[in-house]
Scaffold this motif. Structure first.
Motif, PDB file in Angstrom:
ATOM      1  N   LEU A   6     -20.697  37.981  20.847  1.00  0.00           N
ATOM      2  CA  LEU A   6     -21.077  37.449  22.261  1.00  0.00           C
ATOM      3  C   LEU A   6     -21.492  36.127  22.400  1.00  0.00           C
ATOM      4  N   ASN A   7     -22.215  35.665  21.360  1.00  0.00           N
ATOM      5  CA  ASN A   7     -22.731  34.205  21.263  1.00  0.00           C
ATOM      6  C   ASN A   7     -21.373  33.129  20.894  1.00  0.00           C
ATOM      7  N   ASN A   8     -20.705  33.808  20.231  1.00  0.00           N
ATOM      8  CA  ASN A   8     -19.191  32.734  20.001  1.00  0.00           C
ATOM      9  C   ASN A   8     -18.456  32.829  21.095  1.00  0.00           C
ATOM     10  N   ASN A   9     -18.394  33.839  21.731  1.00  0.00           N
ATOM     11  CA  ASN A   9     -17.320  33.845  22.998  1.00  0.00           C
ATOM     12  C   ASN A   9     -17.913  33.907  24.306  1.00  0.00           C
ATOM     13  N   SER A  10     -19.199  33.473  24.513  1.00  0.00           N
ATOM     14  CA  SER A  10     -19.673  33.537  25.713  1.00  0.00           C
ATOM     15  C   SER A  10     -19.154  32.674  26.919  1.00  0.00           C
ATOM     16  N   GLN A  11     -18.718  31.465  26.389  1.00  0.00           N
ATOM     17  CA  GLN A  11     -17.591  30.875  27.384  1.00  0.00           C
ATOM     18  C   GLN A  11     -16.544  31.647  27.869  1.00  0.00           C
ATOM     19  N   LEU A  12     -15.832  32.164  27.075  1.00  0.00           N
ATOM     20  CA  LEU A  12     -14.631  32.891  27.281  1.00  0.00           C
ATOM     21  C   LEU A  12     -14.922  34.094  28.137  1.00  0.00           C
ATOM     22  N   ILE A  13     -16.163  34.740  27.974  1.00  0.00           N
ATOM     23  CA  ILE A  13     -16.502  36.008  28.720  1.00  0.00           C
ATOM     24  C   ILE A  13     -16.859  35.544  30.044  1.00  0.00           C
ATOM     25  N   THR A  14     -17.546  34.436  30.256  1.00  0.00           N
ATOM     26  CA  THR A  14     -18.119  33.829  31.618  1.00  0.00           C
ATOM     27  C   THR A  14     -16.728  33.327  32.226  1.00  0.00           C
ATOM     28  N   THR A  15     -15.796  32.686  31.652  1.00  0.00           N
ATOM     29  CA  THR A  15     -14.434  32.666  32.440  1.00  0.00           C
ATOM     30  C   THR A  15     -13.676  33.720  32.848  1.00  0.00           C
ATOM     31  N   TYR A  16     -13.585  34.753  32.064  1.00  0.00           N
ATOM     32  CA  TYR A  16     -12.855  35.829  32.640  1.00  0.00           C
ATOM     33  C   TYR A  16     -13.497  36.577  33.708  1.00  0.00           C
ATOM     34  N   ALA A  17     -15.164  36.697  33.660  1.00  0.00           N
ATOM     35  CA  ALA A  17     -15.879  37.138  34.594  1.00  0.00           C
ATOM     36  C   ALA A  17     -15.776  36.549  35.935  1.00  0.00           C
ATOM     37  N   GLY A  23      -2.305  36.604  39.419  1.00  0.00           N
ATOM     38  CA  GLY A  23      -2.144  35.240  38.896  1.00  0.00           C
ATOM     39  C   GLY A  23      -3.764  34.522  38.685  1.00  0.00           C
ATOM     40  N   GLN A  24      -4.448  34.982  39.163  1.00  0.00           N
ATOM     41  CA  GLN A  24      -6.076  34.367  38.986  1.00  0.00           C
ATOM     42  C   GLN A  24      -6.433  35.110  37.910  1.00  0.00           C
ATOM     43  N   LEU A  25      -6.096  36.378  37.393  1.00  0.00           N
ATOM     44  CA  LEU A  25      -6.374  36.913  36.393  1.00  0.00           C
ATOM     45  C   LEU A  25      -5.697  36.507  34.931  1.00  0.00           C
ATOM     46  N   GLY A  26      -4.694  35.413  35.349  1.00  0.00           N
ATOM     47  CA  GLY A  26      -3.824  34.784  34.327  1.00  0.00           C
ATOM     48  C   GLY A  26      -2.559  35.853  33.719  1.00  0.00           C
ATOM     49  N   VAL A  27      -2.344  36.762  34.741  1.00  0.00           N
ATOM     50  CA  VAL A  27      -1.107  37.718  34.473  1.00  0.00           C
ATOM     51  C   VAL A  27      -0.105  36.611  34.878  1.00  0.00           C
ATOM     52  N   GLU A  28       1.202  36.755  34.158  1.00  0.00           N
ATOM     53  CA  GLU A  28       2.428  36.039  34.601  1.00  0.00           C
ATOM     54  C   GLU A  28       3.080  36.830  35.603  1.00  0.00           C
ATOM     55  N   ASN A  78     -13.252  34.643  36.735  1.00  0.00           N
ATOM     56  CA  ASN A  78     -11.678  34.905  37.130  1.00  0.00           C
ATOM     57  C   ASN A  78     -11.673  36.295  37.993  1.00  0.00           C
ATOM     58  N   ILE A  79     -12.291  37.338  37.250  1.00  0.00           N
ATOM     59  CA  ILE A  79     -12.480  38.726  37.785  1.00  0.00           C
ATOM     60  C   ILE A  79     -13.042  38.599  39.238  1.00  0.00           C
ATOM     61  N   LEU A  80     -14.015  38.215  39.251  1.00  0.00           N
ATOM     62  CA  LEU A  80     -14.960  37.878  40.577  1.00  0.00           C
ATOM     63  C   LEU A  80     -14.031  37.181  41.620  1.00  0.00           C
ATOM     64  N   ILE A  81     -13.162  36.155  41.219  1.00  0.00           N
ATOM     65  CA  ILE A  81     -12.395  35.324  42.269  1.00  0.00           C
ATOM     66  C   ILE A  81     -11.224  36.465  42.467  1.00  0.00           C
ATOM     67  N   ALA A  82     -10.647  37.147  41.902  1.00  0.00           N
ATOM     68  CA  ALA A  82      -9.709  38.041  42.030  1.00  0.00           C
ATOM     69  C   ALA A  82      -9.940  39.033  43.065  1.00  0.00           C
TER      70      ALA A  82
END
Length: 273
Positions: free
Chosen positions: A8-19, A78-83, A21-25
């Motif tokens: 979680l500490n190493n991927n906090s930025q990635l998790i925040t980004t995905y969260a 598209g916001q979730l990064g799906v092609e 994106n999910i919120l925006i979707a």
């Protein structure tokens, strides 16, 4: 637990980004649904103002709403990064296949929408279209039902109607009756004209404005042809026409004005042997 905590500490930025994106979707889906309903209601109101059948309006509005929601769903993915390119290609191919399979039905459907929106005729009108003449009984999305004067029911595909000339005999309040009456050459032309004028003026269904017209049309091969053109209310057209034809014959007979019939002169030539 330490492994999970380290991950979680190493991927906090990635998790925040995905969260995020999910919120925006989810926001896109929520507001997209709201916009879709608003646009659909606006479309339905427009159809109601044009007196479009409720069943047709409901069908068209569901199509509009479905198209909007498909676009919203693609935006969310598209916001979730799906092609989404592949999804669009699949939808396009499916739409093309369905369109080709239902080509005739879609043509009739489109024609039905045109008829309902632009209203070249309505139920109860007497029309001539696609080689058929009769009173319109009902207008549906794919076909129009017509009753002929001898009470036959004919169902015409809408594409056949919009693909041909449409004659609406009921649209205008007034119609002109066109009669051609021939009298013999040895008759009194002025008397014949007066008789025809009197017969027309004696019928109460004949309108004074526009005024009826009685005039010599042509000097034909075996008769002098008069044109008789009175105006009547559309609903009185056929009864008045039938009555005028009968009364014209009776009154011309009373006045001694002859109505010629086709004649043929045969000349015999004797040939010496």
């Amino acid at each position: 637990m330490e492994i999970i905590q380290d991950w979680l500490n190493n991927n906090s930025q990635l998790i925040t980004t995905y969260a995020l994106n999910i919120l925006i979707a989810l926001v896109i889906l929520y507001f997209g649904r709201k916009v879709g309903k608003y646009a659909t209601n606006l479309f339905v109101s427009m159809l109601e103002k044009r007196s479009v059948d409720k069943a047709v309006g409901s069908f068209l509005s569901s199509i509009v709403y479905s198209l909007i929601m498909v676009a919203v769903l693609l935006m969310a993915l598209g916001q979730l990064g799906v092609e989404t390119t592949s999804f669009i290609a699949i939808l396009g191919a499916a739409g093309l296949a369905i369109g080709l399979a239902l080509k005739d039905s879609l043509s009739n459907f489109a024609s039905g929408v045109i008829i309902i929106l632009f209203r070249p005729f309505k139920a109860g009108d007497y029309i001539e279209a696609a080689g058929v003449a009769g009173s319109v009984k009902k207008i549906e999305i794919f076909s129009t039902t017509v009753n002929t004067p001898d009470n036959k029911v004919i169902i015409i595909p809408n594409a056949s109607i919009t693909g041909s000339s449409i004659v609406n005999y009921s649209r205008e309040e007034k119609r002109r009756i066109d009669l051609v009456i021939g009298v013999s050459y040895d008759s009194d032309i002025k008397l014949a004209k007066q008789v025809l004028t009197d017969v027309v003026n004696a019928d109460e269904r004949v309108l004074k404005d526009p005024a009826p017209n009685v005039a010599v049309l042509e000097l034909a091969d075996s008769s002098v042809n008069f044109v008789v053109r009175p105006w009547v209310n559309t609903g009185d057209y056929w009864p008045t026409r039938f009555s005028l034809m009968e009364n014209i014959k009776l009154e011309l007979d009373k006045a001694g004005v002859g109505i010629p019939f086709p004649q043929m002169d045969v000349h015999l030539h004797k040939q010496d042997n």
